[in-house]
Design a protein around this motif. Structure first.
Motif, PDB file in Angstrom:
ATOM      1  N   LEU A 198      46.759  38.584  40.735  1.00  0.00           N
ATOM      2  CA  LEU A 198      45.581  38.371  39.884  1.00  0.00           C
ATOM      3  C   LEU A 198      45.335  36.872  39.682  1.00  0.00           C
ATOM      4  CD1 LEU A 198      46.060  40.933  36.948  1.00  0.00           C
ATOM      5  CD2 LEU A 198      44.424  41.106  38.836  1.00  0.00           C
ATOM      6  N   ARG A 206      42.097  38.288  44.141  1.00  0.00           N
ATOM      7  CA  ARG A 206      42.016  38.605  42.696  1.00  0.00           C
ATOM      8  C   ARG A 206      41.304  39.938  42.496  1.00  0.00           C
ATOM      9  NH1 ARG A 206      40.124  33.337  42.350  1.00  0.00           N
ATOM     10  NH2 ARG A 206      38.035  33.900  41.625  1.00  0.00           N
ATOM     11  N   SER A 207      40.193  40.098  43.185  1.00  0.00           N
ATOM     12  CA  SER A 207      39.388  41.299  43.017  1.00  0.00           C
ATOM     13  C   SER A 207      40.144  42.551  43.481  1.00  0.00           C
ATOM     14  CB  SER A 207      38.091  41.117  43.803  1.00  0.00           C
ATOM     15  OG  SER A 207      37.484  42.354  44.019  1.00  0.00           O
ATOM     16  N   ALA A 210      43.030  43.508  41.161  1.00  0.00           N
ATOM     17  CA  ALA A 210      42.532  44.205  39.963  1.00  0.00           C
ATOM     18  C   ALA A 210      42.203  45.654  40.310  1.00  0.00           C
ATOM     19  CB  ALA A 210      41.306  43.488  39.408  1.00  0.00           C
ATOM     20  N   LEU A 235      44.015  40.314  32.646  1.00  0.00           N
ATOM     21  CA  LEU A 235      42.796  41.067  32.951  1.00  0.00           C
ATOM     22  C   LEU A 235      41.652  40.607  32.038  1.00  0.00           C
ATOM     23  CD1 LEU A 235      44.293  44.660  33.424  1.00  0.00           C
ATOM     24  CD2 LEU A 235      43.286  43.226  35.224  1.00  0.00           C
ATOM     25  N   LEU A 238      40.220  37.506  33.308  1.00  0.00           N
ATOM     26  CA  LEU A 238      39.425  37.725  34.527  1.00  0.00           C
ATOM     27  C   LEU A 238      38.036  38.296  34.226  1.00  0.00           C
ATOM     28  CD1 LEU A 238      42.051  39.049  37.098  1.00  0.00           C
ATOM     29  CD2 LEU A 238      41.076  36.769  36.935  1.00  0.00           C
ATOM     30  N   ASP A 241      35.782  35.638  34.956  1.00  0.00           N
ATOM     31  CA  ASP A 241      35.819  35.078  36.311  1.00  0.00           C
ATOM     32  C   ASP A 241      34.394  34.819  36.809  1.00  0.00           C
ATOM     33  OD1 ASP A 241      38.203  35.058  38.570  1.00  0.00           O
ATOM     34  OD2 ASP A 241      36.243  35.342  39.496  1.00  0.00           O
ATOM     35  N   GLN A 247      35.148  40.598  37.933  1.00  0.00           N
ATOM     36  CA  GLN A 247      34.814  41.084  36.580  1.00  0.00           C
ATOM     37  C   GLN A 247      34.795  42.619  36.553  1.00  0.00           C
ATOM     38  OE1 GLN A 247      30.925  39.465  35.885  1.00  0.00           O
ATOM     39  NE2 GLN A 247      31.644  37.370  35.589  1.00  0.00           N
ATOM     40  N   ALA A 250      38.349  44.031  36.905  1.00  0.00           N
ATOM     41  CA  ALA A 250      39.166  43.726  35.722  1.00  0.00           C
ATOM     42  C   ALA A 250      38.756  44.655  34.571  1.00  0.00           C
ATOM     43  CB  ALA A 250      39.002  42.264  35.320  1.00  0.00           C
TER      44      ALA A 250
END
Length: 341
Positions: A198, A206-207, A210, A235, A238, A241, A247, A250
């Motif tokens: 993350l 990152r996406s 999540a 989270l 994020l 983000d 988003q 998260a």
């Protein structure tokens, strides 16, 4: 008026000799299968090149499977020549983009055969194999096959060592497999590994991390581990983000992780409500929907409900949203926020 017989000044298309076999389509397949099993390296390589082109057509994939190609390809995965291994994994990944190919994989034990190349010295070979797994996992029975072959722990461990492009593919595969069955992932430190991803500087990682956390938070044990490993504050970060996909995922992960009382209070302590309220105005349907649902769950805690009572008008606006799922979610949110004990 009459058409003139005019000779084109252009060359005929496709005069590449390595692709000669393609001209005969399906009739070329039995011959290609023989060539795949040839002692001569160049013959094997050429046959694989031709096959890569043919396998974009599901009819040829169907034919090839009936002609026993998967057995030939399975033995080529063990070939000493790196070009042969790279091209074989490429053929398999192209086959895996078709339903008929994915079903063939399951009937011919291709998953296990491919898994032996997870440590191949060539990144391209590993990338093709993970691409095949990603497509395979999109089929519930394919995801099940990956789980049943005991590949969840090895895939989780590979997140540590693989290059970023391959990490993305692994996270996609894991997210699909975890929706099918998260048991093995929960007993193999998947949550701390996802937590680490993350924080990646790569927005896709990152996406997708999540998204994997969203899948692992569906079972109760997953929700508990997400709390135990302090994933909720990250989270919440994020939600701010700059990437909308991050988003959305998260908010989706929070929506599952905050079902437990412990999860709710962890999110409230991390001040999740403000950033979630901001996301109600997102242009992305998925973001609005997940944020609405996450806020609804936080409103089940008296403290959450109290904080949201001044924001009911935001949800009233969403009751007029163009998306039906968002309208429905907003309607439920209002009922929960306005509930009187």
């Amino acid at each position: 008026k009459m058409a003139h017989a005019q000779i084109s000044k252009y060359l005929p298309p496709d005069v590449n000799p390595t692709k000669a076999a393609i001209a005969y389509g399906c009739r070329a397949l039995p011959k290609l299968n023989e060539e795949l099993n040839s002692e001569d390296l160049l013959t094997r390589q050429k046959a694989l090149m031709a096959l890569c082109d043919l396998m974009h057509d599901p009819e040829y994939v169907y034919e090839a499977i009936n002609l026993g190609f998967l057995e030939s390809l399975k033995s080529l995965l063990k070939d000493d020549d790196d070009v042969v291994r790279i091209k074989t994994t490429e053929v398999l990944y192209i086959m895996a983009t078709h339903n008929v190919g994915r079903n063939g994989f399951l009937e011919n034990d291709i998953i296990l055969a491919l898994s032996f190349l997870m440590d191949d010295p060539y990144a391209l070979c590993r990338q093709n194999l993970h691409q095949a797994f990603k497509y395979l996992a999109q089929l519930p029975s394919g995801a099940r096959g990956i789980v049943d072959n005991g590949l969840i722990s090895p895939l989780v461990l590979k997140l540590q060592r693989e290059e970023e492009k391959i990490q993305e593919l692994i996270l996609d595969t894991l997210a699909s497999c975890l929706q099918e069955d998260a048991t093995e992932a929960l007993s193999s430190c998947a949550v701390p590994f996802f937590k680490q991803k993350l924080l990646s500087s790569n927005k896709n990682i990152r996406s997708k991390a999540a998204q994997a956390l969203m899948a692992i938070s569906i079972p109760l044990e997953g929700k508990n581990q997400v709390c135990r490993h302090d994933v909720i504050p990250i989270l919440v970060q994020l939600l701010k983000d700059e990437e909308e996909e991050v988003q959305a995922n998260a908010a989706g992960a929070l929506m599952y992780a905050t079902v437990t009382t412990e999860g709710k209070y962890a999110a409230l302590d991390s001040e999740a409500i403000q950033p979630l309220l901001k996301l109600l105005f997102s242009p992305l349907i998925k973001v609005r929907l997940n944020a609405t649902k996450a806020l609804t769950i936080l409103a089940e805690a008296p403290e959450g409900r109290k904080l949201l009572q001044g924001h009911v008008f935001n949800f009233r606006n969403l009751e007029m949203d163009q998306n039906e799922a968002v309208r429905r979610a907003a309607h439920i949110a209002i009922k929960v926020i306005e509930w009187k004990p």
